[in-house]
Design a protein around this motif. Structure first.
Motif, PDB file in Angstrom:
ATOM      1  N   GLY A   1       0.778  -1.236   0.000  1.00 21.00           N
ATOM      2  CA  GLY A   1       0.000   0.000   0.000  1.00 21.00           C
ATOM      3  C   GLY A   1       0.806   1.281   0.000  1.00 21.00           C
ATOM      4  N   TYR A   2       2.095   1.185  -0.241  1.00 22.80           N
ATOM      5  CA  TYR A   2       2.947   2.379  -0.257  1.00 22.80           C
ATOM      6  C   TYR A   2       3.050   2.954  -1.668  1.00 22.80           C
ATOM      7  N   HIS A   3       3.057   4.276  -1.741  1.00 25.67           N
ATOM      8  CA  HIS A   3       3.402   4.984  -2.974  1.00 25.67           C
ATOM      9  C   HIS A   3       4.894   5.269  -2.848  1.00 25.67           C
ATOM     10  N   VAL A   4       5.689   4.862  -3.834  1.00 23.88           N
ATOM     11  CA  VAL A   4       7.150   4.927  -3.734  1.00 23.88           C
ATOM     12  C   VAL A   4       7.731   5.812  -4.830  1.00 23.88           C
ATOM     13  N   GLU A   5       8.610   6.716  -4.428  1.00 21.68           N
ATOM     14  CA  GLU A   5       9.366   7.546  -5.374  1.00 21.68           C
ATOM     15  C   GLU A   5      10.804   7.608  -4.902  1.00 21.68           C
ATOM     16  N   TRP A   6      11.718   7.906  -5.831  1.00 18.19           N
ATOM     17  CA  TRP A   6      13.115   8.114  -5.450  1.00 18.19           C
ATOM     18  C   TRP A   6      13.736   9.151  -6.361  1.00 18.19           C
ATOM     19  N   ARG A   7      14.781   9.760  -5.836  1.00 20.78           N
ATOM     20  CA  ARG A   7      15.530  10.792  -6.561  1.00 20.78           C
ATOM     21  C   ARG A   7      17.014  10.649  -6.213  1.00 20.78           C
ATOM     22  N   ILE A   8      17.845  11.051  -7.150  1.00 17.71           N
ATOM     23  CA  ILE A   8      19.275  11.163  -6.869  1.00 17.71           C
ATOM     24  C   ILE A   8      19.519  12.641  -6.633  1.00 17.71           C
TER      25      ILE A   8
ATOM     26  N   GLU B   1      26.643  12.606  -4.675  1.00 20.29           N
ATOM     27  CA  GLU B   1      25.251  12.303  -4.981  1.00 20.29           C
ATOM     28  C   GLU B   1      24.813  11.068  -4.196  1.00 20.29           C
ATOM     29  N   ARG B   2      23.579  11.088  -3.739  1.00 24.85           N
ATOM     30  CA  ARG B   2      23.007   9.963  -3.005  1.00 24.85           C
ATOM     31  C   ARG B   2      21.592   9.720  -3.514  1.00 24.85           C
ATOM     32  N   LEU B   3      21.158   8.486  -3.392  1.00 27.52           N
ATOM     33  CA  LEU B   3      19.787   8.143  -3.736  1.00 27.52           C
ATOM     34  C   LEU B   3      18.926   8.290  -2.487  1.00 27.52           C
ATOM     35  N   PHE B   4      17.775   8.919  -2.636  1.00 32.82           N
ATOM     36  CA  PHE B   4      16.802   9.042  -1.559  1.00 32.82           C
ATOM     37  C   PHE B   4      15.483   8.453  -2.066  1.00 32.82           C
ATOM     38  N   MET B   5      14.919   7.565  -1.275  1.00 34.10           N
ATOM     39  CA  MET B   5      13.626   6.962  -1.593  1.00 34.10           C
ATOM     40  C   MET B   5      12.646   7.351  -0.497  1.00 34.10           C
ATOM     41  N   ILE B   6      11.424   7.665  -0.900  1.00 31.75           N
ATOM     42  CA  ILE B   6      10.345   7.926   0.046  1.00 31.75           C
ATOM     43  C   ILE B   6       9.192   6.989  -0.328  1.00 31.75           C
ATOM     44  N   ALA B   7       8.640   6.338   0.683  1.00 28.76           N
ATOM     45  CA  ALA B   7       7.461   5.489   0.500  1.00 28.76           C
ATOM     46  C   ALA B   7       6.418   5.961   1.510  1.00 28.76           C
ATOM     47  N   ARG B   8       5.221   6.298   1.024  1.00 32.42           N
ATOM     48  CA  ARG B   8       4.157   6.776   1.919  1.00 32.42           C
ATOM     49  C   ARG B   8       2.911   5.933   1.744  1.00 32.42           C
ATOM     50  N   ARG B   9       2.222   5.713   2.874  1.00 34.40           N
ATOM     51  CA  ARG B   9       0.944   4.991   2.843  1.00 34.40           C
ATOM     52  C   ARG B   9      -0.137   5.783   3.561  1.00 34.40           C
ATOM     53  N   ASP B  10       0.153   7.052   3.855  1.00 36.21           N
ATOM     54  CA  ASP B  10      -0.789   7.878   4.622  1.00 36.21           C
ATOM     55  C   ASP B  10      -1.648   8.781   3.738  1.00 36.21           C
ATOM     56  N   GLY B  11      -1.548   8.619   2.418  1.00 29.77           N
ATOM     57  CA  GLY B  11      -2.367   9.416   1.509  1.00 29.77           C
ATOM     58  C   GLY B  11      -1.824  10.808   1.223  1.00 29.77           C
ATOM     59  N   GLN B  12      -0.769  11.204   1.905  1.00 31.49           N
ATOM     60  CA  GLN B  12      -0.171  12.526   1.673  1.00 31.49           C
ATOM     61  C   GLN B  12       0.776  12.453   0.473  1.00 31.49           C
ATOM     62  N   PRO B  13       0.929  13.559  -0.250  1.00 29.35           N
ATOM     63  CA  PRO B  13       1.837  13.546  -1.400  1.00 29.35           C
ATOM     64  C   PRO B  13       3.302  13.528  -0.951  1.00 29.35           C
ATOM     65  N   ILE B  14       4.128  12.978  -1.798  1.00 36.17           N
ATOM     66  CA  ILE B  14       5.575  13.022  -1.558  1.00 36.17           C
ATOM     67  C   ILE B  14       6.067  14.350  -2.103  1.00 36.17           C
ATOM     68  N   ARG B  15       6.723  15.109  -1.269  1.00 38.17           N
ATOM     69  CA  ARG B  15       7.238  16.425  -1.679  1.00 38.17           C
ATOM     70  C   ARG B  15       8.754  16.407  -1.597  1.00 38.17           C
ATOM     71  N   TRP B  16       9.394  16.766  -2.691  1.00 35.65           N
ATOM     72  CA  TRP B  16      10.857  16.803  -2.745  1.00 35.65           C
ATOM     73  C   TRP B  16      11.315  18.242  -2.575  1.00 35.65           C
ATOM     74  N   PRO B  17      12.392  18.467  -1.857  1.00 36.72           N
ATOM     75  CA  PRO B  17      12.859  19.838  -1.647  1.00 36.72           C
ATOM     76  C   PRO B  17      13.410  20.447  -2.934  1.00 36.72           C
ATOM     77  N   ALA B  18      13.280  21.744  -3.033  1.00 39.60           N
ATOM     78  CA  ALA B  18      13.862  22.466  -4.164  1.00 39.60           C
ATOM     79  C   ALA B  18      15.302  22.839  -3.803  1.00 39.60           C
ATOM     80  N   PRO B  19      16.208  22.809  -4.767  1.00 39.58           N
ATOM     81  CA  PRO B  19      17.590  23.190  -4.485  1.00 39.58           C
ATOM     82  C   PRO B  19      17.670  24.612  -3.923  1.00 39.58           C
ATOM     83  N   THR B  20      18.603  24.797  -2.997  1.00 38.65           N
ATOM     84  CA  THR B  20      18.822  26.115  -2.388  1.00 38.65           C
ATOM     85  C   THR B  20      20.156  26.722  -2.806  1.00 38.65           C
ATOM     86  N   HIS B  21      21.057  25.898  -3.361  1.00 40.48           N
ATOM     87  CA  HIS B  21      22.386  26.333  -3.773  1.00 40.48           C
ATOM     88  C   HIS B  21      22.660  25.793  -5.179  1.00 40.48           C
TER      89      HIS B  21
END
Length: 193
Positions: free
Chosen positions: A123-130, A143-163
């Protein structure tokens, strides 16, 4: 045991940072361990037993190539190479625990896809980014891989670059690692200790 560790409490966020050395390109031609490469499956066990709302995973980007291991073979003879880097004798049956194991390039990524699919079945929605740490104010371009898996119905939000490596007007420039080093304390040479 996830259930014993949580004592029945709800788990909001589980963060995984499994050993990356057996996925990393830095390991070069060294033998790999199936057990160490499989540590991400601990997160799946947690998902199945205590169902965290959010699971995050951080690792080297090469984990995307996670797949089965096979015995390294001698180029001249095609025979199995053992852990001690000797070549098996003709007809010798080398137990897997004694084989020099390397990633199977033909099945690269198969286990990663299986891991993600297993989380999705739960039941998880899964996304990943490098992501590059320097883009977020870190003092490294690693560079690192980050994966987020959510099952709470909330959207996965990725941070915007700051530098930025080449910032436009009003943007912040990447921070050099030298800013974090105290050059007045160079330590003691290992050769004079």
């Amino acid at each position: 045991s996830p259930q014993a560790a949580t004592q029945g409490r709800l788990v909001g966020w589980l963060h995984l940072s499994p050993d990356c050395t057996h996925h990393s390109q830095a390991a070069g031609g060294q033998p790999r361990s199936t057990k160490i490469r499989g540590l991400s499956w601990v997160g799946y066990r947690w998902a199945g037993q205590v169902a965290p709302d959010v699971i995050s995973l951080e690792n080297v980007k090469q984990i995307l190539q996670w797949g089965p291991l096979i015995a390294k073979r001698d180029k001249a003879t095609g025979r199995v190479i053992k852990l001690d880097e000797s070549v098996a004798a003709p007809g010798e049956q080398v137990p897997v625990r004694e084989q020099f194991l390397v990633p199977d390039k033909k099945r690269a990524g198969k286990t990663w896809r299986k891991f993600v699919a297993a989380l999705e079945v739960l039941g998880y929605h899964v996304e990943w980014r490098i992501l590059c740490a320097a883009d977020f104010g870190g003092h490294t371009t690693r560079e690192r891989l980050f994966m987020i898996a959510r099952r709470d119905g909330q959207p996965i939000r990725w941070p915007a670059p700051t530098h930025f490596k080449k910032p436009a007007k009003g943007q912040k420039k990447w921070k050099p690692a030298a800013d974090c080093i105290d050059f007045s304390d160079l330590g003691k040479s290992i050769f004079t200790r």
